[in-house]
Design a protein around this motif. Structure first.
Motif, short mmCIF file in Angstrom:
data_model
loop_
_atom_site.label_atom_id
_atom_site.label_comp_id
_atom_site.label_asym_id
_atom_site.label_seq_id
_atom_site.Cartn_x
_atom_site.Cartn_y
_atom_site.Cartn_z
N PHE A 130 0.83 -1.20 0.00
CA PHE A 130 0.00 0.00 0.00
C PHE A 130 0.87 1.25 0.00
O PHE A 130 0.55 2.25 -0.66
CB PHE A 130 -0.92 0.00 1.22
N GLY A 131 1.98 1.23 0.72
CA GLY A 131 2.92 2.35 0.72
C GLY A 131 3.49 2.62 -0.65
O GLY A 131 3.63 3.78 -1.07
N MET A 132 3.80 1.55 -1.40
CA MET A 132 4.31 1.73 -2.76
C MET A 132 3.23 2.32 -3.66
O MET A 132 3.53 3.12 -4.56
CB MET A 132 4.81 0.38 -3.30
N ALA A 133 1.98 1.93 -3.41
CA ALA A 133 0.87 2.51 -4.18
C ALA A 133 0.74 4.00 -3.88
O ALA A 133 0.52 4.81 -4.79
CB ALA A 133 -0.43 1.78 -3.87
N ILE A 134 0.88 4.38 -2.61
CA ILE A 134 0.81 5.80 -2.23
C ILE A 134 1.90 6.61 -2.92
O ILE A 134 1.66 7.71 -3.42
CB ILE A 134 0.91 5.96 -0.71
N LEU A 135 3.10 6.06 -2.95
CA LEU A 135 4.22 6.77 -3.57
C LEU A 135 4.05 6.90 -5.08
O LEU A 135 4.72 7.73 -5.71
CB LEU A 135 5.53 6.06 -3.25
N THR A 136 3.19 6.08 -5.65
CA THR A 136 2.94 6.15 -7.09
C THR A 136 1.77 7.07 -7.41
O THR A 136 1.85 7.91 -8.31
CB THR A 136 2.68 4.74 -7.66
N ARG A 137 0.64 6.91 -6.68
CA ARG A 137 -0.52 7.78 -6.84
C ARG A 137 -1.06 8.12 -5.46
O ARG A 137 -1.78 7.33 -4.84
CB ARG A 137 -1.61 7.09 -7.68
N PRO A 138 -0.74 9.29 -4.91
CA PRO A 138 -1.04 9.61 -3.51
C PRO A 138 -2.52 9.63 -3.14
O PRO A 138 -2.85 9.54 -1.96
CB PRO A 138 -0.43 11.01 -3.32
N GLY A 196 3.46 -0.53 7.90
CA GLY A 196 4.09 -0.94 6.65
C GLY A 196 4.11 0.19 5.63
O GLY A 196 5.13 0.43 4.98
N ALA A 197 2.98 0.89 5.51
CA ALA A 197 2.92 2.01 4.57
C ALA A 197 3.84 3.14 5.01
O ALA A 197 4.53 3.76 4.19
CB ALA A 197 1.48 2.51 4.45
N ALA A 198 3.87 3.40 6.32
CA ALA A 198 4.69 4.51 6.84
C ALA A 198 6.18 4.27 6.62
O ALA A 198 6.94 5.22 6.42
CB ALA A 198 4.40 4.72 8.32
N ILE A 199 6.60 3.01 6.66
CA ILE A 199 8.02 2.68 6.45
C ILE A 199 8.51 3.24 5.12
O ILE A 199 9.65 3.73 4.99
CB ILE A 199 8.24 1.16 6.51
N LEU A 200 7.65 3.18 4.10
CA LEU A 200 8.05 3.64 2.77
C LEU A 200 7.73 5.11 2.52
O LEU A 200 8.48 5.81 1.85
CB LEU A 200 7.34 2.78 1.71
N VAL A 201 6.62 5.59 3.05
CA VAL A 201 6.17 6.94 2.74
C VAL A 201 6.87 8.00 3.58
O VAL A 201 7.16 9.11 3.10
CB VAL A 201 4.64 7.05 2.91
N THR A 202 7.17 7.68 4.85
CA THR A 202 7.75 8.67 5.76
C THR A 202 9.05 9.29 5.24
O THR A 202 9.21 10.52 5.34
CB THR A 202 7.98 8.06 7.15
N PRO A 203 10.01 8.52 4.70
CA PRO A 203 11.24 9.17 4.19
C PRO A 203 10.96 10.23 3.13
O PRO A 203 11.64 11.26 3.09
CB PRO A 203 12.02 7.99 3.60
N TRP A 204 9.97 10.01 2.29
CA TRP A 204 9.61 10.99 1.26
C TRP A 204 9.06 12.26 1.91
O TRP A 204 9.43 13.37 1.52
CB TRP A 204 8.59 10.36 0.32
N LEU A 205 8.20 12.10 2.90
CA LEU A 205 7.62 13.27 3.57
C LEU A 205 8.67 14.04 4.36
O LEU A 205 8.67 15.28 4.36
CB LEU A 205 6.49 12.81 4.50
N VAL A 206 9.58 13.31 5.01
CA VAL A 206 10.65 13.96 5.76
C VAL A 206 11.56 14.73 4.82
O VAL A 206 11.97 15.87 5.11
CB VAL A 206 11.45 12.92 6.57
N ARG A 207 11.90 14.12 3.69
CA ARG A 207 12.73 14.81 2.70
C ARG A 207 12.10 16.13 2.26
O ARG A 207 12.76 17.17 2.17
CB ARG A 207 12.94 13.89 1.51
N ASN A 208 10.80 16.09 1.99
CA ASN A 208 10.10 17.30 1.56
C ASN A 208 10.06 18.35 2.67
O ASN A 208 10.22 19.55 2.41
CB ASN A 208 8.68 16.96 1.12
N LYS A 209 9.83 17.89 3.91
CA LYS A 209 9.76 18.82 5.03
C LYS A 209 11.10 19.52 5.24
O LYS A 209 11.15 20.75 5.46
CB LYS A 209 9.36 18.07 6.29
N ILE A 210 12.18 18.78 5.15
CA ILE A 210 13.51 19.36 5.34
C ILE A 210 13.86 20.30 4.19
O ILE A 210 14.42 21.38 4.39
CB ILE A 210 14.56 18.24 5.46
N THR A 211 13.52 19.90 2.97
CA THR A 211 13.91 20.66 1.79
C THR A 211 13.04 21.88 1.54
O THR A 211 13.53 22.96 1.20
CB THR A 211 13.88 19.76 0.54
N PHE A 212 11.72 21.73 1.73
CA PHE A 212 10.79 22.80 1.36
C PHE A 212 10.00 23.36 2.53
O PHE A 212 9.27 24.34 2.37
CB PHE A 212 9.80 22.30 0.30
#
Length: 465
Positions: A206-214, A245-261
């Motif tokens: 499900f996390g991989m699905a979120i990263l593909t189509r949020p 399980g979903a958070a394991i994959l999605v959280t790094p993306w959200l953290v990256r965005n929070k730090i960068t933008f």
């Protein structure tokens, strides 16, 4: 709260037959083989431009920059040579988050150095393989309810020209469809088993699905309470494994965005989705030439593009001027549009981008399958809505097995959530393509319901006599 039907389930004669599993395996093998053949021939014989256009070009740019320079960016730099110094590239490339990283990450696995036609073909062939596996997963998801139902879903999925031709482009639909149906298959198993491994794996998929189509992420808010109160009686702490399980994959993306933008997502994405979908029938002032591109014809487009407040205020003003038209558009019209056959804002009814040549133009099995799929599409979508609503009938009116009812209700919630999301945002029909296997399953469910109801009535009449 129990969803157990009160009537004894009636199985079909095919399911009672000892040879049914073997016949099912043979039929499934044939269907998957046909589906793969259609997809591979479309891939190998279609004549497409070497460089992708539109959204496909964006995904390729992200993948190229990520692979060669380690920067997630869509900066237009005319594909800098791969030997460009990374520090020099960083001066040109600006990190952004305009699209989710699922598809660019997938594409980047097949890139290296200068972009070539061979790399393109490897990516498209990988999509062909994933799309073929999706046919099998669609069967596995619906087969526990009925083997014939599973085979019917697999057959429609195999022949769908939209699902075949989406593999020709660098778009999220093939990858998202694979992850979505893989998750649906895992969900179908939760009626019988809810092991920690299954739940965690479902969350990862499900996390991989979120990263593909949020857009899919909000479904968890509906699914988890359903799992807790449905016949699975899933304890909340076990249901939380899906979230973990979903958070394991999605959280790094959200953290990256929070730090960068300083924000987890780009707010202009939701603004543009609302803006693109605010025009009745996808047209500006009823102009046919604007269909699908209404925002480009709107004189206020530049003002609305970056301001959510301005977009909502203008939408409110226009709706007040034509309340009936906008009420119909948001309550009914958008759902009809997103489920329609025609690919609005696309090159053709079954192509998103132009194809100079395709087996759909020349080969009988291709254009006949497309012709008949188009003829039955409206009926299938109407039956799917019937199926979505039918599964919520009181238990005394149900003729479905408990396992079927649990899974059907979970799919009903998914379809209703999908329609709700696209009644708010842009209802481009292309967005419903990954949902097609699920919609096909829900469209065949009323048929299964009717067959079992008739068998139950006949069986009851025999007992009375």
């Amino acid at each position: 709260m129990s969803f157990r039907p009160v009537r004894r389930p009636v199985t079909t004669s095919g399911e009672k037959s000892r040879g049914a599993p073997l016949l099912t395996l043979v039929a499934l093998t044939i269907i998957v083989s046909i589906g793969f053949s259609l997809r591979y021939q479309a891939f190998s014989e279609s004549d497409l431009s070497r460089y992708p256009n539109g959204d496909a070009a964006k995904y390729l740019l992200y993948a190229y920059n990520l692979k060669n320079f380690g920067i997630y960016s869509m900066s237009d730099m005319a594909m800098l040579p791969a030997d460009t110094n990374s520090n020099a590239a960083r001066e040109v490339l600006q990190p952004d988050a305009l699209v989710s990283p699922g598809l660019p990450l997938f594409i980047s696995r097949f890139l290296g150095g200068e972009y070539t036609e061979e790399q393109r073909d490897r990516i498209l062939l990988a999509q062909v393989l994933l799309s073929s596996v999706t046919i099998l997963l669609a069967f596995l998801a619906f087969a526990p309810s009925s083997r014939l139902l599973g085979l019917g879903v697999a057959l429609l999925t195999a022949f769908s020209p939209h699902l075949v031709n989406m593999n020709l482009f660098f778009l999220t639909e093939p990858l998202f469809c694979f992850f979505l149906i893989a998750f649906v298959w895992l969900l179908s198993r939760m009626q019988k088993t809810t092991t920690w491994t299954l739940l965690l794996l479902a969350g990862l998929v499900f996390g991989m699905a979120i990263l593909t189509r949020p857009w899919i992420q909000g479904y968890l808010l509906i699914l988890l309470p359903f799992l807790v109160i449905s016949s699975t009686r899933l304890p909340l702490k076990k249901a939380a494994l899906i979230v973990i399980g979903a958070a394991i994959l999605v959280t790094p993306w959200l953290v990256r965005n929070k730090i960068t933008f300083g924000t987890t997502t780009d707010p202009t994405l939701s603004v543009n989705s609302i803006r693109h979908g605010m025009y009745p029938d996808m047209m500006f002032d009823g102009q046919p030439e604007s269909r699908g591109y209404a925002y480009q014809f709107d004189p206020m487009s530049a003002e609305l593009e970056t301001s959510a407040d301005a977009t909502l205020a203008e939408l409110k003003r226009r709706a007040a001027e034509a309340p009936g038209e906008y009420a119909y558009w948001y309550l009914i019209g958008k759902s009809k549009t997103v489920l329609s056959w025609e690919m609005i804002a696309a090159a053709d009814a079954v192509f998103v981008y132009p194809a100079n040549n395709s087996p759909y133009f020349t080969r009988p099995v291709f254009y006949l399958s497309s012709y008949y799929m188009e003829r039955v599409h409206g009926l299938l979508m109407a039956l799917a809505i019937v199926g979505v609503l039918m599964v919520w009938l009181p238990a005394r009116f149900q003729y479905l097995q408990q396992e079927t009812l649990f899974f059907a209700r979970a799919m009903s919630l998914l379809v209703l959530y999908f329609l709700l999301m696209h009644s708010i945002g842009a209802p481009y029909p292309r967005y419903s393509v990954p949902m097609r296997p699920i919609l096909y399953g829900m469209s065949l469910l009323p048929v299964l319901f009717a067959v079992r109801a008739i068998k139950y009535r006949l069986s009851a009449a025999e007992h009375r006599h």
